[in-house]
Design an enzyme around this catalytic site. Structure first.
Site, mmCIF file in Angstrom:
data_model
loop_
_atom_site.group_PDB
_atom_site.id
_atom_site.type_symbol
_atom_site.label_atom_id
_atom_site.label_comp_id
_atom_site.label_asym_id
_atom_site.label_seq_id
_atom_site.Cartn_x
_atom_site.Cartn_y
_atom_site.Cartn_z
ATOM 1 N N TYR A 33 0.777 -1.244 -0.003
ATOM 2 C CA TYR A 33 0.086 -0.044 -0.051
ATOM 3 C C TYR A 33 0.894 1.250 -0.031
ATOM 4 O O TYR A 33 2.062 0.909 0.057
ATOM 5 C CB TYR A 33 -0.920 -0.036 1.333
ATOM 6 C CG TYR A 33 -0.285 0.365 2.539
ATOM 7 C CD1 TYR A 33 0.530 -0.545 3.224
ATOM 8 C CD2 TYR A 33 -0.326 1.674 3.027
ATOM 9 C CE1 TYR A 33 1.284 -0.467 4.423
ATOM 10 C CE2 TYR A 33 0.125 1.657 4.589
ATOM 11 C CZ TYR A 33 1.054 0.900 4.905
ATOM 12 O OH TYR A 33 1.450 1.191 6.090
ATOM 13 N N LYS A 149 6.604 -1.894 1.686
ATOM 14 C CA LYS A 149 5.476 -1.466 2.403
ATOM 15 C C LYS A 149 4.230 -2.529 2.213
ATOM 16 O O LYS A 149 3.275 -2.031 1.309
ATOM 17 C CB LYS A 149 5.172 0.040 1.982
ATOM 18 C CG LYS A 149 4.057 0.876 2.731
ATOM 19 C CD LYS A 149 4.141 2.390 2.390
ATOM 20 C CE LYS A 149 3.232 3.219 3.067
ATOM 21 N NZ LYS A 149 3.467 3.151 4.679
ATOM 22 N N GLU A 182 12.262 1.986 14.026
ATOM 23 C CA GLU A 182 11.406 3.131 13.472
ATOM 24 C C GLU A 182 10.092 3.082 14.183
ATOM 25 O O GLU A 182 9.966 2.283 15.283
ATOM 26 C CB GLU A 182 10.970 3.075 12.077
ATOM 27 C CG GLU A 182 10.395 1.890 11.754
ATOM 28 C CD GLU A 182 10.116 1.595 10.164
ATOM 29 O OE1 GLU A 182 10.054 2.655 9.507
ATOM 30 O OE2 GLU A 182 9.849 0.361 9.773
ATOM 31 N N LEU A 207 11.419 1.427 6.841
ATOM 32 C CA LEU A 207 10.797 1.714 5.997
ATOM 33 C C LEU A 207 11.424 2.845 5.333
ATOM 34 O O LEU A 207 11.604 3.856 6.215
ATOM 35 C CB LEU A 207 9.385 1.957 5.780
ATOM 36 C CG LEU A 207 8.507 2.420 4.596
ATOM 37 C CD1 LEU A 207 8.535 1.043 3.632
ATOM 38 C CD2 LEU A 207 7.160 2.727 4.818
#
Ligand code: PLP
Length: 287
Positions: A33, A149, A182, A207
């Site tokens: 996505y 992702k 993250e 990411l």
């Protein structure tokens, strides 16, 4: 006005939009996505988001559902049909619908595409930014291809729920060496006491955020000092400032990490400068 979604070739009422029960996204999280911010009627950094979408698909050997130009047109249609001036547009591509079997379906199975858009009140983000947000830390428990992702976000969901229950906005994943990777849906940054901006390199563990990249561009333009290297939770606690970045939150100051107040407990000066500059540096394209 009712919301409209794009689902596999059709514009349908959002309330009635549905995918097949054997969509591989639903059964295996076999899909990817993207989320783009819509700001003042413009799509923010569409080119980079579509580049990353194509990369995610390539990494999983899923075909692009259509040409990039056609996809870009549908994104605009969905934003227009929903009259979104400020908000987000979400696109999801899965390996399509096939009889349940772990191995890939026949190569001619069409990928499935869903696109939605929703308005977000800019004032809510500004209010959060004025106060700053809290983050908690959680052990890293995701697979090692978080550079793709994918819609496989269960660890992120659990981490963010834990943050919510602790009164925090985000959860920072911490690897086995005590280094922050993250957030559940954001990249993590600190500003050291000698004014160096630090964020983890995108080679592994994170990411490669589009917002992160725009912030790196801003930092270079402004001639600020930065270091792409991992930082520990301990270093974050001692930092002068901290912040998170994502298309949905932009540059958002962090004022608490677990029980530790960051800096003076207020959003940092450098952080807020970067937040202010953001739309001057990002690529804006008309809807
Ligand atoms: N890291 C994760 C795990 C994310 O899910 C996201 C955004 O959804 C980000 C980082 C930030 O990426 P971007 O700036 O492209 O929105």
């Amino acid at each position: 006005m009712s919301r409209i979604a794009y689902v596999n070739g059709r514009y349908v009422r959002h309330a009635e939009a549905a995918v097949h029960i054997e969509d591989r996204g639903y059964q295996f999280a076999d899909g990817v996505y993207e989320v783009c911010e819509i700001w003042q009627g413009k799509i923010v950094d569409e080119r980079r988001h579509l580049d990353r979408l194509e990369r995610s698909l390539r990494e999983l050997s899923i075909r692009m559902p259509m040409s990039r130009a056609a996809l870009s047109q549908i994104l605009r249609q969905v934003v227009r049909k929903n009259l979104v001036r400020d908000g987000i547009v979400y696109m999801q591509v899965t390996r399509g619908v096939a009889r349940r079997d772990h191995v890939f379906p026949p190569a001619d199975t069409p990928p499935a595409l869903v696109i939605t858009a929703k308005p977000v009140r800019p004032a809510a983000g500004e209010k959060a930014a004025e106060q700053g947000v809290a983050v908690i830390t959680v052990p890293e428990n995701r697979w090692d291809r978080v550079d793709i992702k994918t819609v496989g976000l269960l660890p992120n969901v659990l981490a963010k729920q834990k943050a919510r229950e602790a009164g925090a906005k985000e959860a920072w994943f911490v690897d086995a060496d005590g280094m922050v990777t993250e957030g559940g849906s954001t990249n993590a940054w600190i500003v050291t006491r000698d004014n160096c901006l630090v964020t983890r390199p995108a080679q592994s563990g994170i990411l490669k955020g589009i917002t992160r990249q725009v912030v790196l561009d801003m930092i270079e333009r402004a001639g600020l000092t930065f270091d792409e290297r991992p930082f520990s939770v301990e270093e974050a606690r001692q930092a002068k400032e901290a912040f998170i970045t994502a298309a949905s939150t932009l540059v958002m100051p962090v004022v608490r990490v677990d029980d530790t107040t960051i800096g003076n407990g207020h959003p940092g000066e450098t952080t807020m400068e970067l937040r202010k500059m953001f739309h001057k540096v990002s690529e804006l394209s008309s809807v």
